[in-house]
Design a protein around this motif. Sequence first.
Motif, short mmCIF file in Angstrom:
data_model
loop_
_atom_site.label_atom_id
_atom_site.label_comp_id
_atom_site.label_asym_id
_atom_site.label_seq_id
_atom_site.Cartn_x
_atom_site.Cartn_y
_atom_site.Cartn_z
N LEU A 1 0.87 -1.17 0.00
CA LEU A 1 0.00 0.00 0.00
C LEU A 1 0.91 1.22 0.00
O LEU A 1 1.81 1.33 0.83
N CYS A 2 0.70 2.11 -0.95
CA CYS A 2 1.58 3.26 -1.14
C CYS A 2 0.77 4.55 -1.10
O CYS A 2 -0.31 4.62 -1.70
N ASN A 3 1.29 5.56 -0.45
CA ASN A 3 0.62 6.85 -0.37
C ASN A 3 0.98 7.68 -1.60
O ASN A 3 2.15 8.00 -1.83
N ILE A 4 -0.03 8.03 -2.38
CA ILE A 4 0.18 8.81 -3.61
C ILE A 4 0.80 10.17 -3.30
O ILE A 4 1.66 10.66 -4.05
N GLU A 5 0.42 10.78 -2.21
CA GLU A 5 0.98 12.09 -1.85
C GLU A 5 2.46 12.00 -1.53
O GLU A 5 3.22 12.93 -1.80
N ARG A 6 2.90 10.87 -0.97
CA ARG A 6 4.34 10.68 -0.71
C ARG A 6 5.10 10.59 -2.03
O ARG A 6 6.18 11.16 -2.18
N ALA B 1 2.66 5.76 -8.31
CA ALA B 1 2.46 5.11 -7.01
C ALA B 1 2.03 3.65 -7.16
O ALA B 1 2.50 2.78 -6.41
N ASP C 1 -5.92 2.26 -7.38
CA ASP C 1 -5.66 3.45 -6.59
C ASP C 1 -6.96 4.19 -6.34
O ASP C 1 -7.89 4.13 -7.13
N HIS D 1 -7.29 7.90 -4.41
CA HIS D 1 -6.51 8.92 -3.72
C HIS D 1 -6.89 9.01 -2.25
O HIS D 1 -8.06 9.05 -1.93
N PRO D 2 -5.95 8.95 -1.35
CA PRO D 2 -4.51 9.07 -1.52
C PRO D 2 -3.74 7.75 -1.53
O PRO D 2 -2.54 7.74 -1.31
N TRP D 3 -4.41 6.63 -1.81
CA TRP D 3 -3.75 5.34 -1.72
C TRP D 3 -3.63 4.65 -3.07
O TRP D 3 -4.52 4.73 -3.89
N GLN E 1 -2.41 0.61 -4.39
CA GLN E 1 -2.20 -0.72 -3.84
C GLN E 1 -1.87 -1.70 -4.95
O GLN E 1 -2.37 -1.56 -6.08
#
Length: 133
Positions: free
Chosen positions: A9-14, A51, A117, A119-121, A123
Motif C-alpha cells: 500500500l503506497c501513499n500517492i501524496e508521498r 504510485a 488506486d 486517492h490518496p492510496w 495498492q
Amino acid sequence: MIIGIGSDLCNIERIQGSLDRFGDRFTNRVFTDVERAKAEKRPFTRAGTYAKRFAAKEAYSKAVGTGFKAGVFMRDIGVVNAPSGAPTLLLTGGAKRRLDAITPPGHAVDVHLTMTDDHPWAQAFVILFARPI
C-alpha cells in the motif's frame, strides 16, 4: 502451486512529494522507460500512476522474499501490459535471477499482478504461480 505472494500500500501524496523534490532523479532511479512514458502521458493521474507501479515493485520484492537486497533493484521490476491488456511484470537483472532461483525445477512461473488506486492510496498485489512445464 503458489510460490510467492506480496502486497503493498503506497501513499500517492508521498510519491508526489518525491516527484516534486527529486524529479527525474527519482523517476530515472526507480522506474523503467516504459513506466515513465505511461505516467507522463497521464498528467492528471501522474503521481497515482507512479504510485501503483511503486507498490507493484514493493509487492514483488515481498513475493520473492528478499525485499530490495540480494541484487533485487526497483528498476529490474517493470510493470508492463500483457497482450490482453492485463498488467504484469517484466523482470530483468537481479529480480529475474531471484525468481529463477525460487522456481521449482520443471516449472515455469506466471506472474499475476493487480493494481488499484483511490486517492490518496495506491495498492498492488503480486502472486507468483509455478506451473509444470
